[in-house]
Design an enzyme around this catalytic site. Structure first.
Site, PDB file in Angstrom:
ATOM      1  N   GLU A 157      54.864 -10.986   3.962  1.00  0.00           N
ATOM      2  CA  GLU A 157      53.948 -11.013   5.104  1.00  0.00           C
ATOM      3  C   GLU A 157      54.670 -11.157   6.452  1.00  0.00           C
ATOM      4  O   GLU A 157      54.295 -11.996   7.277  1.00  0.00           O
ATOM      5  CB  GLU A 157      52.933 -12.161   4.919  1.00  0.00           C
ATOM      6  CG  GLU A 157      52.141 -12.000   3.648  1.00  0.00           C
ATOM      7  CD  GLU A 157      51.173 -13.150   3.353  1.00  0.00           C
ATOM      8  OE1 GLU A 157      50.043 -12.844   2.972  1.00  0.00           O
ATOM      9  OE2 GLU A 157      51.550 -14.326   3.493  1.00  0.00           O
TER      10      GLU A 157
HETATM   11  C1  TNX Z   1      49.593 -15.049   0.043  1.00  0.00           C
HETATM   12  S1  TNX Z   1      51.616 -14.578  -2.007  1.00  0.00           S
HETATM   13  C2  TNX Z   1      50.802 -15.618   0.404  1.00  0.00           C
HETATM   14  C3  TNX Z   1      50.868 -17.055   0.681  1.00  0.00           C
HETATM   15  C4  TNX Z   1      49.511 -17.710   0.596  1.00  0.00           C
HETATM   16  C5  TNX Z   1      48.740 -17.151  -0.575  1.00  0.00           C
HETATM   17  C6  TNX Z   1      47.423 -17.818  -0.754  1.00  0.00           C
HETATM   18  C7  TNX Z   1      52.499 -14.542  -0.813  1.00  0.00           C
HETATM   19  C8  TNX Z   1      53.821 -14.007  -1.041  1.00  0.00           C
HETATM   20  N1  TNX Z   1      52.011 -14.969   0.357  1.00  0.00           N
HETATM   21  O1  TNX Z   1      51.421 -17.281   1.951  1.00  0.00           O
HETATM   22  O2  TNX Z   1      49.697 -19.068   0.430  1.00  0.00           O
HETATM   23  O3  TNX Z   1      48.549 -15.783  -0.373  1.00  0.00           O
HETATM   24  O4  TNX Z   1      46.764 -17.423  -1.910  1.00  0.00           O
END
Ligand code: TNX
Length: 524
Positions: free
Chosen positions: A333
């Protein structure tokens, strides 16, 4: 080295079960008076024999040489619940629990053979890890109440005669805990390590940094923890591990054959670092601490030269306290960072870590970057990027959100948790194959469930979200796909709930899918 073994010459196979199930539970199958053991995860093969071995005052653990540490752990595990003295000795045989570590055996390092006869028990393995897993299976052959930390009166300490041969499907089997959104103490984490090891899981991935907190001491940048570690989601007091505490945790895990994989999540999710040091921001001013649950994924300031020095410093320190080869660089992200900048950062970081002798794992998103194999992509959501990683020689850690994200609600009765990847009951956690279409078995290094903790603010919730669903993940990672079947697992996991209960684990009893067995009903 005298190592007496009970004679296994008269091995009568009364029933053959692939995996193990409760088909002949209830003592109505010929000479087999004890119920079939409901093992989790299911072993590769289990053959029952007639009769049983009885654990009593005189039972000892025979653990010569390199088997000694595993032997000591077995005795420590058996004493409280059975109330028996269980001495550990170098020599013995009849009437004992013999741990036979023999490197010449034709078994993989994590494989084992377990033979129970009326006059003795032998666990054989070619390496200590396999021996340890054999002892975990052995513990499950006793009534669940023996797992409690106080003796329970009138327990039936018979173990059904049988032979188990077993080895894991995948080499990497684990759990991620996000200690950044909410901090969990060394003791809380060690308790989960004990449980992981019982389920033959061998990896604990710690998500040590995120927007809401920085949880590992970095001596060259002390404000990361002094400021970035001072709070958490909801504004609580947060916390962090000193390097010494962290190393003790790593050693505790290693003694139980669990490798700790540290994650420092860059270049996104960097808010806590930017709140700790003004110099890491283009403005020169620190960000305010962020204590809300929502994902903001504040990016590193990659135009600033100091940022690269900072990242190098952090990883030099983390690498120096990481005995394993693998480190997790995050990489998820990375919003507000261009694809070019992202690629430049990730490939540079791979080189930096290679100089420290480390191989990298990152979330799906790193699959789009030109990397040097070996490396691993942790597949959570973006299948195209995971397959791009495979196409360039990377391997996968399978963590698809819809089956392994333990922050998702377990069912509609749950009173907290997320739902963006759906609800994950035990069946959903169980019924999937880690090899995605477009990849082969060899492309998959392992399986990991992930507990993100935006909404997990207590040890009770930690237990409820992890268990029993992680027991399903453990079987997905350990047992052969062909031997796995939900109906069969549903029966075993119901019984397994009593094992969790005996250890004080506040597991979540999902509704309308499993007939959970109370500890009191689980045969004494
Ligand atoms: C996505 S999974 C994220 C996390 C959040 C999660 C919550 C991922 C690599 N990044 O930052 O905590 O969703 O479900």
């Amino acid at each position: 080295m005298p190592l007496l073994q009970p004679a296994f010459s008269r091995f009568l196979v009364a029933s053959l079960l692939v995996a193990c199930n409760g088909d002949d539970k209830g003592g109505d199958s010929g000479d087999l008076t004890l119920p079939a053991p409901l093992l989790v995860p299911a072993p590769v093969s289990l053959e029952r024999d007639e009769g049983s071995f009885v654990l009593d005052e005189g039972t000892r653990v025979v653990a010569p040489g390199e088997a000694a540490e595993v032997g000591a752990l077995l005795a420590l595990a058996l004493r409280p619940g059975t109330g028996l003295p269980i001495e550990v000795v170098d020599e013995g045989g009849a009437g004992d629990l013999v741990l036979d570590l023999d490197p010449s055996l034709d078994l993989p390092a994590e494989g084992y053979r377990l033979e129970v006869e009326a006059d003795g028990v032998v666990v054989s393995a070619s390496a200590a890890a396999g021996l340890f897993y054999g002892t975990q299976t052995l513990r499950q052959l006793l009534p669940p109440a023996t797992l409690s930390d106080e003796p329970v009166e009138d327990l039936d300490l018979r173990i059904p005669a049988l032979r188990v041969e077993d080895e894991p499907r995948f080499a990497e089997r684990g759990l991620m805990i996000d200690v950044a959104r909410h901090f969990f103490s060394v003791e809380d984490v060690e308790r989960q390590i004990d449980l992981l090891a019982q389920h033959k899981l061998n990896r604990l991935h710690l998500h040590l940094t995120d927007d809401q907190g920085w949880r590992l001491e970095i001596k060259s940048w002390p404000d990361l923890t002094a400021i970035g570690g001072s709070t958490e989601v909801g504004g609580g007091e947060g916390g962090y591990y000193t390097q010494e505490e962290y190393q003790a945790l790593v050693a505790y895990a290693a003694a139980r054959f669990v490798t700790v994989v540290p994650e420092i999540d860059f270049p996104g999710h960097a808010h806590a670092a930017l709140a700790s040091y003004g110099a890491l921001n283009e403005s020169g001013e620190p960000e305010d601490l962020y204590t809300y649950p929502g994902v903001i994924s504040t990016p590193l300031w990659l135009e600033g030269e100091i940022t690269w020095t900072f990242v190098e410093d952090v990883w030099r320190e983390v690498a120096s306290i990481t005995p394993g080869e693998e480190v997790h660089i995050g990489g998820d992200e990375a919003i507000d960072i261009s694809a070019e900048e992202y690629a430049e950062f990730i490939s540079w970081l791979q080189e930096v870590l290679a100089e420290h002798g480390k191989t990298i794992t990152g979330w799906d998103e790193i699959g789009d970057v030109d990397l040097v194999a070996p490396f691993r992509a942790q597949h959570w959501w973006h299948e195209d990027q995971a397959l791009a990683a495979v196409a360039q020689g990377g391997r996968l850690i399978a963590s698809p959100a819809e089956h392994t994200y333990l922050d998702m609600e377990p069912d509609d009765y749950a009173t907290y948790g997320q739902t963006w990847a759906g609800r994950i009951n035990v069946e959903k956690a169980y019924d999937w194959d880690p090899v995605p279409s477009g990849a082969t078995e060899e492309d998959v290094a392992g399986v990991e469930a992930a507990l993100w903790t935006e909404y997990i603010n207590s040890v009770t919730k930690l237990d409820q979200m992890i268990w029993p669903r992680l027991a399903a993940t453990a079987e997905v990672a350990w047992s052969p796909q062909a031997a796995r079947e939900w109906e069969d697992f549903a029966e075993r996991v119901a019984w397994h709930g009593a094992r969790l209960e005996a250890q004080g684990v506040r597991y979540y009893r999902t509704h309308n899918e499993v007939e959970w067995v109370e500890l009191e009903e689980a045969g004494e």
